[in-house]
Design a protein around this motif. Structure first.
Motif, PDB file in Angstrom:
ATOM      1  N   ASN A  77     -28.779  48.111  45.623  1.00 50.44           N
ATOM      2  CA  ASN A  77     -28.141  48.964  44.603  1.00 50.44           C
ATOM      3  C   ASN A  77     -26.675  48.589  44.415  1.00 50.44           C
ATOM      4  OD1 ASN A  77     -30.574  50.324  44.426  1.00 50.44           O
ATOM      5  ND2 ASN A  77     -29.937  51.941  45.822  1.00 50.44           N
ATOM      6  N   THR A  78     -26.427  47.303  44.374  1.00 51.99           N
ATOM      7  CA  THR A  78     -25.051  46.809  44.337  1.00 51.99           C
ATOM      8  C   THR A  78     -24.889  45.778  43.223  1.00 51.99           C
ATOM      9  OG1 THR A  78     -24.774  47.176  46.703  1.00 51.99           O
ATOM     10  CG2 THR A  78     -23.229  45.673  45.654  1.00 51.99           C
ATOM     11  N   VAL A  79     -23.777  45.875  42.538  1.00 46.86           N
ATOM     12  CA  VAL A  79     -23.392  44.899  41.512  1.00 46.86           C
ATOM     13  C   VAL A  79     -22.182  44.133  42.036  1.00 46.86           C
ATOM     14  CG1 VAL A  79     -22.539  44.594  39.162  1.00 46.86           C
ATOM     15  CG2 VAL A  79     -24.264  46.320  39.643  1.00 46.86           C
ATOM     16  N   TYR A  80     -22.173  42.842  41.782  1.00 46.94           N
ATOM     17  CA  TYR A  80     -21.106  41.977  42.271  1.00 46.94           C
ATOM     18  C   TYR A  80     -20.359  41.342  41.107  1.00 46.94           C
ATOM     19  CZ  TYR A  80     -23.910  42.300  46.516  1.00 46.94           C
ATOM     20  OH  TYR A  80     -24.628  42.763  47.593  1.00 46.94           O
ATOM     21  N   LEU A  81     -19.107  41.030  41.365  1.00 39.43           N
ATOM     22  CA  LEU A  81     -18.329  40.226  40.440  1.00 39.43           C
ATOM     23  C   LEU A  81     -17.686  39.102  41.255  1.00 39.43           C
ATOM     24  CD1 LEU A  81     -17.377  39.986  37.466  1.00 39.43           C
ATOM     25  CD2 LEU A  81     -15.257  41.104  38.184  1.00 39.43           C
ATOM     26  N   GLN A  82     -18.261  37.920  41.125  1.00 44.38           N
ATOM     27  CA  GLN A  82     -17.705  36.746  41.780  1.00 44.38           C
ATOM     28  C   GLN A  82     -16.626  36.167  40.891  1.00 44.38           C
ATOM     29  OE1 GLN A  82     -18.417  35.291  44.861  1.00 44.38           O
ATOM     30  NE2 GLN A  82     -16.681  33.960  44.374  1.00 44.38           N
ATOM     31  N   MET A  83     -15.423  36.070  41.415  1.00 46.10           N
ATOM     32  CA  MET A  83     -14.286  35.601  40.635  1.00 46.10           C
ATOM     33  C   MET A  83     -13.766  34.313  41.243  1.00 46.10           C
ATOM     34  SD  MET A  83     -12.340  39.238  39.981  1.00 46.10           S
ATOM     35  CE  MET A  83     -11.869  39.424  41.691  1.00 46.10           C
ATOM     36  N   ASN A  84     -13.865  33.233  40.492  1.00 52.85           N
ATOM     37  CA  ASN A  84     -13.412  31.925  40.945  1.00 52.85           C
ATOM     38  C   ASN A  84     -12.216  31.462  40.125  1.00 52.85           C
ATOM     39  OD1 ASN A  84     -15.583  31.826  42.769  1.00 52.85           O
ATOM     40  ND2 ASN A  84     -16.906  30.842  41.250  1.00 52.85           N
ATOM     41  N   ASN A  85     -11.481  30.510  40.687  1.00 52.39           N
ATOM     42  CA  ASN A  85     -10.315  29.955  39.995  1.00 52.39           C
ATOM     43  C   ASN A  85      -9.422  31.067  39.439  1.00 52.39           C
ATOM     44  OD1 ASN A  85      -8.588  28.029  38.917  1.00 52.39           O
ATOM     45  ND2 ASN A  85      -9.795  27.790  37.038  1.00 52.39           N
ATOM     46  N   LEU A  86      -9.058  31.984  40.294  1.00 53.64           N
ATOM     47  CA  LEU A  86      -8.261  33.130  39.865  1.00 53.64           C
ATOM     48  C   LEU A  86      -6.886  32.701  39.390  1.00 53.64           C
ATOM     49  CD1 LEU A  86      -9.419  35.635  42.568  1.00 53.64           C
ATOM     50  CD2 LEU A  86      -9.473  36.076  40.110  1.00 53.64           C
ATOM     51  N   LYS A  87      -6.386  33.418  38.397  1.00 54.26           N
ATOM     52  CA  LYS A  87      -5.091  33.138  37.801  1.00 54.26           C
ATOM     53  C   LYS A  87      -4.193  34.364  37.954  1.00 54.26           C
ATOM     54  CE  LYS A  87      -7.369  30.343  34.254  1.00 54.26           C
ATOM     55  NZ  LYS A  87      -7.563  30.134  32.788  1.00 54.26           N
ATOM     56  N   PRO A  88      -2.888  34.181  37.924  1.00 52.74           N
ATOM     57  CA  PRO A  88      -1.991  35.348  38.023  1.00 52.74           C
ATOM     58  C   PRO A  88      -2.287  36.415  36.964  1.00 52.74           C
ATOM     59  CG  PRO A  88      -0.755  33.334  38.367  1.00 52.74           C
ATOM     60  CD  PRO A  88      -2.143  32.906  37.965  1.00 52.74           C
ATOM     61  N   GLU A  89      -2.729  35.995  35.796  1.00 54.22           N
ATOM     62  CA  GLU A  89      -3.034  36.964  34.738  1.00 54.22           C
ATOM     63  C   GLU A  89      -4.300  37.777  35.013  1.00 54.22           C
ATOM     64  OE1 GLU A  89      -2.403  33.704  34.364  1.00 54.22           O
ATOM     65  OE2 GLU A  89      -3.660  32.806  32.784  1.00 54.22           O
ATOM     66  N   ASP A  90      -5.023  37.431  36.071  1.00 49.93           N
ATOM     67  CA  ASP A  90      -6.181  38.235  36.476  1.00 49.93           C
ATOM     68  C   ASP A  90      -5.754  39.430  37.339  1.00 49.93           C
ATOM     69  OD1 ASP A  90      -7.953  35.175  36.946  1.00 49.93           O
ATOM     70  OD2 ASP A  90      -8.190  36.581  35.276  1.00 49.93           O
ATOM     71  N   THR A  91      -4.485  39.484  37.696  1.00 50.95           N
ATOM     72  CA  THR A  91      -3.984  40.587  38.509  1.00 50.95           C
ATOM     73  C   THR A  91      -4.170  41.916  37.791  1.00 50.95           C
ATOM     74  OG1 THR A  91      -2.376  39.212  39.664  1.00 50.95           O
ATOM     75  CG2 THR A  91      -1.928  41.576  39.573  1.00 50.95           C
ATOM     76  N   ALA A  92      -4.839  42.846  38.460  1.00 54.35           N
ATOM     77  CA  ALA A  92      -5.139  44.148  37.855  1.00 54.35           C
ATOM     78  C   ALA A  92      -5.885  45.003  38.874  1.00 54.35           C
ATOM     79  CB  ALA A  92      -6.009  43.980  36.609  1.00 54.35           C
ATOM     80  N   VAL A  93      -6.048  46.259  38.534  1.00 55.24           N
ATOM     81  CA  VAL A  93      -7.004  47.103  39.247  1.00 55.24           C
ATOM     82  C   VAL A  93      -8.353  46.916  38.565  1.00 55.24           C
ATOM     83  CG1 VAL A  93      -7.659  49.445  39.908  1.00 55.24           C
ATOM     84  CG2 VAL A  93      -5.241  48.775  39.885  1.00 55.24           C
ATOM     85  N   TYR A  94      -9.362  46.594  39.341  1.00 56.75           N
ATOM     86  CA  TYR A  94     -10.698  46.353  38.807  1.00 56.75           C
ATOM     87  C   TYR A  94     -11.571  47.579  39.063  1.00 56.75           C
ATOM     88  CZ  TYR A  94      -9.693  41.506  37.783  1.00 56.75           C
ATOM     89  OH  TYR A  94      -9.177  40.355  37.224  1.00 56.75           O
ATOM     90  N   TYR A  95     -12.248  48.008  38.009  1.00 57.04           N
ATOM     91  CA  TYR A  95     -13.093  49.193  38.068  1.00 57.04           C
ATOM     92  C   TYR A  95     -14.537  48.844  37.755  1.00 57.04           C
ATOM     93  CZ  TYR A  95      -8.709  51.810  37.630  1.00 57.04           C
ATOM     94  OH  TYR A  95      -7.453  52.333  37.824  1.00 57.04           O
ATOM     95  N   CYS A  96     -15.421  49.463  38.464  1.00 58.88           N
ATOM     96  CA  CYS A  96     -16.845  49.415  38.169  1.00 58.88           C
ATOM     97  C   CYS A  96     -17.180  50.643  37.332  1.00 58.88           C
ATOM     98  CB  CYS A  96     -17.622  49.437  39.485  1.00 58.88           C
ATOM     99  SG  CYS A  96     -19.399  49.420  39.313  1.00 58.88           S
ATOM    100  N   ALA A  97     -18.067  50.473  36.354  1.00 59.35           N
ATOM    101  CA  ALA A  97     -18.414  51.582  35.471  1.00 59.35           C
ATOM    102  C   ALA A  97     -19.893  51.521  35.107  1.00 59.35           C
ATOM    103  CB  ALA A  97     -17.569  51.530  34.202  1.00 59.35           C
ATOM    104  N   ALA A  98     -20.429  52.657  34.706  1.00 59.05           N
ATOM    105  CA  ALA A  98     -21.835  52.727  34.322  1.00 59.05           C
ATOM    106  C   ALA A  98     -21.985  53.512  33.029  1.00 59.05           C
ATOM    107  CB  ALA A  98     -22.662  53.385  35.425  1.00 59.05           C
TER     108      ALA A  98
END
Length: 122
Positions: A77-98
């Motif tokens: 019952n889990t969703v994943y977000l694999q994030m590769n080659n991260l950039k400074p502009e990816d900086t944020a609070v990340y939220y899961c939503a349904a």
């Protein structure tokens, strides 16, 4: 009612990878679309990616295509977000939503996790 709990954020250098997890529970969540959004300071919450539990239709924002991958594990019952080659502009609070249907606006989603901070240094 659906409950969502994110984990996996952190501080990394540009070019690194992180995997975020969103554990879902509650009534009927397997019928929902699961989305990831992010919000940087002073900016509006923006769509990152979404996946449907049943048929695994997948959607990405143009800014993350080719770098981020969304997936789900029905047994956990889990969703994943694999994030590769991260950039400074990816900086944020990340939220899961349904939400019961796909949408790219955060206004369309009914249930939210507490958020997890991702910071990418240059």
């Amino acid at each position: 009612q659906v409950q969502l709990v994110e984990s996996g954020g952190g501080l990394v250098q540009a070019g690194a990878s992180l995997r975020l997890s969103c554990a879902a529970s509650g009534r009927g969540f397997s019928s929902y679309v699961m989305g990831w959004f992010r919000q940087a300071p002073g900016k509006e919450r923006e769509f990152v990616a979404a996946i449907t539990w049943r048929d695994e239709n997948i959607y990405y924002a143009d800014s993350v295509k080719g770098r981020f991958t969304i997936s789900n594990d029905n047994a956990k019952n889990t969703v994943y977000l694999q994030m590769n080659n991260l950039k400074p502009e990816d900086t944020a609070v990340y939220y899961c939503a349904a939400n019961w249907k796909y949408g790219s606006s955060w206004l369309e989603y009914d249930y939210w996790g507490q958020g997890t901070q991702v910071t990418v240094s240059s």
